[in-house]
Design a protein around this motif. Structure first.
Motif, PDB file in Angstrom:
ATOM      1  N   LYS A  36      45.950  56.621  46.002  1.00  0.00           N
ATOM      2  CA  LYS A  36      44.882  56.953  45.063  1.00  0.00           C
ATOM      3  C   LYS A  36      45.051  56.187  43.756  1.00  0.00           C
ATOM      4  O   LYS A  36      44.078  55.692  43.176  1.00  0.00           O
ATOM      5  N   ALA A  37      46.299  56.076  43.291  1.00  0.00           N
ATOM      6  CA  ALA A  37      46.565  55.313  42.075  1.00  0.00           C
ATOM      7  C   ALA A  37      46.201  53.847  42.276  1.00  0.00           C
ATOM      8  O   ALA A  37      45.655  53.199  41.378  1.00  0.00           O
ATOM      9  N   ILE A  38      46.482  53.312  43.475  1.00  0.00           N
ATOM     10  CA  ILE A  38      46.140  51.922  43.774  1.00  0.00           C
ATOM     11  C   ILE A  38      44.639  51.705  43.681  1.00  0.00           C
ATOM     12  O   ILE A  38      44.171  50.704  43.121  1.00  0.00           O
ATOM     13  N   ILE A  39      43.869  52.657  44.188  1.00  0.00           N
ATOM     14  CA  ILE A  39      42.414  52.521  44.135  1.00  0.00           C
ATOM     15  C   ILE A  39      41.922  52.530  42.694  1.00  0.00           C
ATOM     16  O   ILE A  39      41.065  51.721  42.293  1.00  0.00           O
ATOM     17  N   PHE A  40      42.470  53.430  41.881  1.00  0.00           N
ATOM     18  CA  PHE A  40      42.060  53.469  40.478  1.00  0.00           C
ATOM     19  C   PHE A  40      42.437  52.182  39.750  1.00  0.00           C
ATOM     20  O   PHE A  40      41.676  51.668  38.927  1.00  0.00           O
ATOM     21  N   VAL A  41      43.632  51.664  40.041  1.00  0.00           N
ATOM     22  CA  VAL A  41      44.052  50.411  39.417  1.00  0.00           C
ATOM     23  C   VAL A  41      43.123  49.269  39.834  1.00  0.00           C
ATOM     24  O   VAL A  41      42.686  48.459  39.003  1.00  0.00           O
ATOM     25  N   ALA A  42      42.821  49.192  41.129  1.00  0.00           N
ATOM     26  CA  ALA A  42      41.939  48.132  41.624  1.00  0.00           C
ATOM     27  C   ALA A  42      40.564  48.222  40.986  1.00  0.00           C
ATOM     28  O   ALA A  42      39.962  47.198  40.611  1.00  0.00           O
ATOM     29  N   ILE A  43      40.056  49.447  40.823  1.00  0.00           N
ATOM     30  CA  ILE A  43      38.745  49.616  40.193  1.00  0.00           C
ATOM     31  C   ILE A  43      38.808  49.203  38.724  1.00  0.00           C
ATOM     32  O   ILE A  43      37.900  48.532  38.207  1.00  0.00           O
ATOM     33  N   ALA A  44      39.900  49.581  38.039  1.00  0.00           N
ATOM     34  CA  ALA A  44      40.038  49.245  36.624  1.00  0.00           C
ATOM     35  C   ALA A  44      40.096  47.734  36.414  1.00  0.00           C
ATOM     36  O   ALA A  44      39.424  47.179  35.541  1.00  0.00           O
ATOM     37  N   VAL A  45      40.921  47.062  37.215  1.00  0.00           N
ATOM     38  CA  VAL A  45      41.034  45.601  37.103  1.00  0.00           C
ATOM     39  C   VAL A  45      39.711  44.943  37.447  1.00  0.00           C
ATOM     40  O   VAL A  45      39.253  44.021  36.752  1.00  0.00           O
ATOM     41  N   SER A  46      39.073  45.399  38.516  1.00  0.00           N
ATOM     42  CA  SER A  46      37.791  44.819  38.933  1.00  0.00           C
ATOM     43  C   SER A  46      36.721  45.022  37.873  1.00  0.00           C
ATOM     44  O   SER A  46      35.923  44.113  37.595  1.00  0.00           O
ATOM     45  N   ALA A  47      36.714  46.212  37.264  1.00  0.00           N
ATOM     46  CA  ALA A  47      35.719  46.478  36.222  1.00  0.00           C
ATOM     47  C   ALA A  47      35.951  45.597  35.012  1.00  0.00           C
ATOM     48  O   ALA A  47      35.014  45.031  34.432  1.00  0.00           O
ATOM     49  N   GLY A  48      37.236  45.459  34.626  1.00  0.00           N
ATOM     50  CA  GLY A  48      37.555  44.607  33.477  1.00  0.00           C
ATOM     51  C   GLY A  48      37.148  43.171  33.698  1.00  0.00           C
ATOM     52  O   GLY A  48      36.554  42.531  32.816  1.00  0.00           O
ATOM     53  N   TYR A  49      37.426  42.663  34.895  1.00  0.00           N
ATOM     54  CA  TYR A  49      37.089  41.272  35.178  1.00  0.00           C
ATOM     55  C   TYR A  49      35.635  41.097  35.579  1.00  0.00           C
ATOM     56  O   TYR A  49      35.056  40.035  35.364  1.00  0.00           O
ATOM     57  N   GLY A  50      35.053  42.122  36.165  1.00  0.00           N
ATOM     58  CA  GLY A  50      33.648  42.020  36.549  1.00  0.00           C
ATOM     59  C   GLY A  50      32.746  41.778  35.351  1.00  0.00           C
ATOM     60  O   GLY A  50      31.675  41.172  35.469  1.00  0.00           O
ATOM     61  N   LEU A  51      33.198  42.224  34.174  1.00  0.00           N
ATOM     62  CA  LEU A  51      32.427  41.996  32.953  1.00  0.00           C
ATOM     63  C   LEU A  51      32.255  40.517  32.649  1.00  0.00           C
ATOM     64  O   LEU A  51      31.287  40.099  32.017  1.00  0.00           O
ATOM     65  N   LEU A  52      33.232  39.717  33.093  1.00  0.00           N
ATOM     66  CA  LEU A  52      33.216  38.298  32.754  1.00  0.00           C
ATOM     67  C   LEU A  52      32.100  37.535  33.457  1.00  0.00           C
ATOM     68  O   LEU A  52      31.678  36.478  32.991  1.00  0.00           O
ATOM     69  N   ALA A  53      31.652  38.044  34.588  1.00  0.00           N
ATOM     70  CA  ALA A  53      30.801  37.244  35.464  1.00  0.00           C
ATOM     71  C   ALA A  53      29.521  36.769  34.783  1.00  0.00           C
ATOM     72  O   ALA A  53      29.214  35.578  34.786  1.00  0.00           O
ATOM     73  N   PHE A  54      28.773  37.681  34.198  1.00  0.00           N
ATOM     74  CA  PHE A  54      27.424  37.332  33.755  1.00  0.00           C
ATOM     75  C   PHE A  54      27.207  37.503  32.254  1.00  0.00           C
ATOM     76  O   PHE A  54      26.093  37.340  31.776  1.00  0.00           O
TER      77      PHE A  54
END
Length: 861
Positions: A789-807
């Protein structure tokens, strides 16, 4: 396997931290304060040389051409008359005004500034016994219909002016400017610091550029010198003006300092704003403008995206823990790690650029991920023990070694970017590695210290995550431990095959302009300039004579002409220019304008005389952008409508063929440089560095994991899901047409550096849970619902942080797409492939050498 003494050492360490929490907190704050004091040394500066492999022949030649001829920082300013052609007093006055004003910018290479209003652009007229060379526009802008008609006739009489200085339809004029790398130590106005270097001491004598010379004994008409005091005063007045300026207060023009592209851009914007009106549209294009947008994008990343990333990661932490302490402790720890890394950049005077500007967001995401793991375990232990300090000791002891392993692997993965012989990659990798190590130190000191001081939440245990997530993880555990295991591994094998096919289709390309959104002013201006003129990308061919007077040899001059015509046959090539063009023009002029004589003179003596006559017709620097005064080196300017490296590779092949066939026999060597060839050099380094980097990262991850687990198989177990994740990334790139470039080359280090955490934490927790229950199915289920569960939250956090960069910038940041993809695949690989492999191979590093039955034991309720 992990030995008991390792756990005891970690426990003793944590007990000391918890025993002196205020001393630890004070020490952390003191170190942070020191790093904060270094923030004053941070600066946003993008030196293009930092992304180029300086030992590559193309780059070395480019540096040589830049020193001798300039041309590396060319800007094309286009003035478009919306209501007619440019041959009217109002438009021509704007062309002349812009030409004069750009020469007042500190760092301008005056000898490379050209326009129809500039003194260096000549009009050649031949009579029976002499050639008369005058300025194309005789000093002042014509105001009479006769004068305007005469200027138009002069412009259209010479193809050299068309498509370069004036559009073929006559509706637009260009001012082409060039800048040096630094602000001169003592700015002297036009022809001073910049111009004197290549123009000699007597440039003022020929400032008006008018002269009449005979074909026999040359004659010159001496022009009245300009008043430098007036020019100096004009420069000071312009430079000191702050009203309505596009340059902010932070934009400084300090002598001896790097001349930032953003400073070039904003000063040109000030000038164009001065001359814009309802009837005229002014465009800016060229590499400095492109790099200025990169700088602006980096500033936006730091000023806007970083705070948004903090907010999103904070919200995710609150969802994960449902307590304010669970929100703030990981966030504060992450921000401290960012402060340490940024402070180290200031301490070492490392500038921020478009690549290491993403370092804060990356460190924030990774540090937050580690913090989530340790706090998640703290709440588990607190629920079990009911004592906060004991929960801190137990949770940090159990997670500590996994955290150290994951942190060192992530840090080493990013540090491995020094493999690339590119300064910007090296600084990005090293400072990200330092930030991750800083986060590791803080997580093993600050978090247990602050956690032992703070009163625990009123709730003894954190609220469970969303029911949907619990059900998903429970279902996943059932699939892994049941018949679904075969489907998981078969699917992984299928993804492997498809990804290999896609990876083989990945192309290496770096096109700076095409990265930007079509809606940006940069792309709109570039498109307009490419429609009207020869292009804004540059390609240079350096000719070096190996014997005296080789460049005056008719055979060599004819070879130059053939090479130019061959290059111009390509649709993306807008224009070429060399000293040979002027030889042909003068030869035709001397022969009454007969088109049959628009060719290279047949005699070497005549070529030598023509070169001499042209060089003495005005400022000696007028011809230096094409040929050095000693006439042993010359350059062919090639303007391109595209900066795609595939075009540059085609041009290089043409030049190499011409060199072998036409120039080497006459002892003349050819070399290529410019904004396009240096990117080819960058591509070659990307391929070399990327291959070596992947090998290094794989070796680092394997050896570190194998060393900690004391098992070679343990190293392979971590590598397999990560390798598949990286391969899927490359496969998606190949199948979707995403090229491997400067923006995507670091993705592997990011994917492994962050993704390795998931595998390591999962293995450590799985081993611990099996040791407790002696039941592999129960151990996997518990591991997935806790560490998973912690891995999923970490993956979501990292993805959200970097997803901001896209557009959210001026261009599509592929990191914002590929990093979340890597997080998705690496986290799912950790949650499915890794436990499936454990069940199949029953490794000793998980089971401590204990007997495991072939059939899974049923869960005891």
């Amino acid at each position: 396997m992990i030995k008991p003494k390792d756990t005891k050492m970690m426990k003793r360490y944590v007990e000391k931290i918890v025993g002196h929490p205020y001393l630890v907190i004070f020490s952390v704050l003191l170190i942070t304060l020191f790093f904060f004091t270094q923030f004053r040394n941070l600066q946003m500066m993008f030196d293009p040389k930092s992304i180029l492999p300086q030992n590559h022949p193309y780059v070395q030649l480019n540096n040589k051409i830049e020193e001798a001829f300039g041309g590396s920082r060319v800007v094309v300013i286009g003035i478009h008359n919306k209501k007619g052609d440019i041959f009217n007093t109002a438009t021509l006055s704007k062309v002349k005004g812009i030409t004069d004003d750009v020469k007042k910018i500190a760092g301008i290479k005056e000898e490379n500034v050209v326009s129809v209003a500039d003194r260096k652009i000549k009009y050649v007229v031949g009579t029976e016994d002499q050639i008369e060379i005058t300025q194309l526009m005789n000093g002042e802008v014509p105001t009479t219909p006769e004068g305007l008609s005469e200027l138009k006739k002069r412009v259209y009489s010479n193809d050299l002016f068309l498509n370069s200085l004036v559009s073929k339809d006559g509706t637009a004029a260009a001012v082409i400017v060039d800048f040096g790398p630094i602000v001169p130590g003592e700015w002297e106005g036009e022809g001073g610091a910049a111009g004197a270097a290549s123009g000699g001491e007597n440039w003022q004598q020929w400032q008006k550029g008018e002269g009449t010379v005979s074909t026999g004994e040359p004659k010159r008409s001496q022009a009245a010198p300009q008043q430098t005091a007036e020019k100096e005063e004009g420069w000071k007045k312009w430079q000191g003006s702050e009203s309505n300026s596009a340059c902010g207060a932070w934009q400084k023009s300090e002598p001896g300092k790097w001349l930032a592209d953003s400073l070039i851009h904003c000063q040109l914007q000030d000038i164009t704003a001065k001359y814009s009106d309802a009837d005229h549209q002014i465009y800016l294009g060229g590499m400095p403008i492109v790099l200025s947008y990169f700088e602006a994008d980096s500033f936006r990343m730091l000023a806007v995206l970083f705070p948004i990333a903090i907010l999103i990661i904070g919200i995710l932490h609150y969802i994960a823990f449902r307590t304010w302490q669970g929100l703030f402790i990981p966030l504060v720890t992450s921000l401290l790690a960012v402060a340490w890394a940024m402070g180290m950049m200031g301490l070492t005077r490392t500038p921020l650029d478009p690549w290491n500007a993403m370092t804060p967001i990356l460190i924030l995401a990774i540090a937050a991920g580690h913090s989530v793991q340790i706090l998640k375990r703290y709440y588990e232990e607190y629920e079990r023990l009911g004592d906060s300090k004991q929960a801190v000791i137990e949770s940090t002891t159990q997670v500590g070694l996994a955290m150290v392993t994951a942190g060192v692997i992530a840090s080493a993965s990013f540090a491995s970017l020094i493999t690339f012989k590119l300064k910007t990659f090296q600084s990005f990798g090293l400072f990200t590695a330092f930030g991750i190590l800083s986060a590791l130190v803080l997580e093993l000191t600050f978090i247990p210290a602050i956690r032992s001081v703070l009163r625990p939440s009123h709730k003894k245990r954190v609220a469970r995550g969303p029911d949907l997530l619990d059900r998903f993880l429970s279902s996943l555990a059932s699939q892994v431990t049941g018949s679904g295991r075969t489907i998981i591994l078969t699917g992984a094998a299928l993804f492997f095959v498809i990804s290999v096919i896609g990876t083989l289709r990945v192309q290496v390309s770096n096109s700076n302009r095409s990265q930007f959104f079509e809606s940006t002013l940069l792309r709109q201006d570039e498109r307009a300039l490419n429609e009207k003129f020869a292009g804004t990308s540059t390609f240079y061919i350096l000719l070096e004579a190996q014997k005296e007077n080789a460049l005056k040899n008719p055979n060599v001059a004819q070879a130059v002409d053939r090479l130019q015509r061959r290059l111009e046959s390509l649709p993306e090539v807008g224009k070429t220019e060399s000293y040979v063009d002027y030889l042909k023009q003068m030869n035709q002029t001397l022969n009454g304008g007969d088109p049959a004589f628009n060719k290279v003179p047949d005699a070497q003596d005549q070529i030598a005389q023509f070169l001499f006559l042209y060089s003495v017709s005005g400022n000696p620097a007028d011809f230096s952008r094409l040929m050095r005064p000693q006439q042993e080196e010359a350059v062919i300017w090639v303007f391109l409508k595209s900066d795609d490296t595939r075009l540059a590779e085609e041009l290089i092949q043409i030049v190499e063929q011409a060199g072998d066939a036409d120039f080497t026999p006459h002892q003349v060597s050819l070399g290529v440089a410019g904004s396009s060839p240096v990117v080819v050099a960058l591509n070659e380094e990307m391929i070399r560095g990327k291959a070596l980097n992947i090998i290094q990262i794989a070796a680092i991850t394997f050896l570190m994991t194998a060393l900690v687990r004391r098992s070679l198989l343990g190293g392979f177990f971590v590598i397999i899901p990560l390798a598949l994740s990286v391969l899927i990334n490359f496969g998606i790139m190949g199948l979707s047409g995403i090229t491997l470039g400067i923006g995507t080359a670091a993705i592997t280090a990011m994917a492994v550096g962050i993704g390795a955490d998931y595998e390591i934490y999962l293995i450590f927790r799985l081993r611990e849970e099996f040791k407790k229950s002696k039941n592999i199915e129960e151990a996997i289920r518990t591991t997935l619902q806790t560490s998973g569960k912690a891995i999923i939250f970490v993956a979501i956090a990292v993805s959200a942080g970097y997803g901001l960069l896209a557009f959210t910038g001026f261009y599509l940041h592929m990191e914002g797409i590929l990093v979340p993809l890597a997080m998705l695949t690496s986290s799912l690989g950790a949650l499915t492939i890794l436990p499936a492999l454990v069940i199949i191979f029953k490794p000793k590093f998980v089971f401590d050498g204990q007997e495991v039955p072939l059939a899974l034991k049923p869960t005891v309720k």
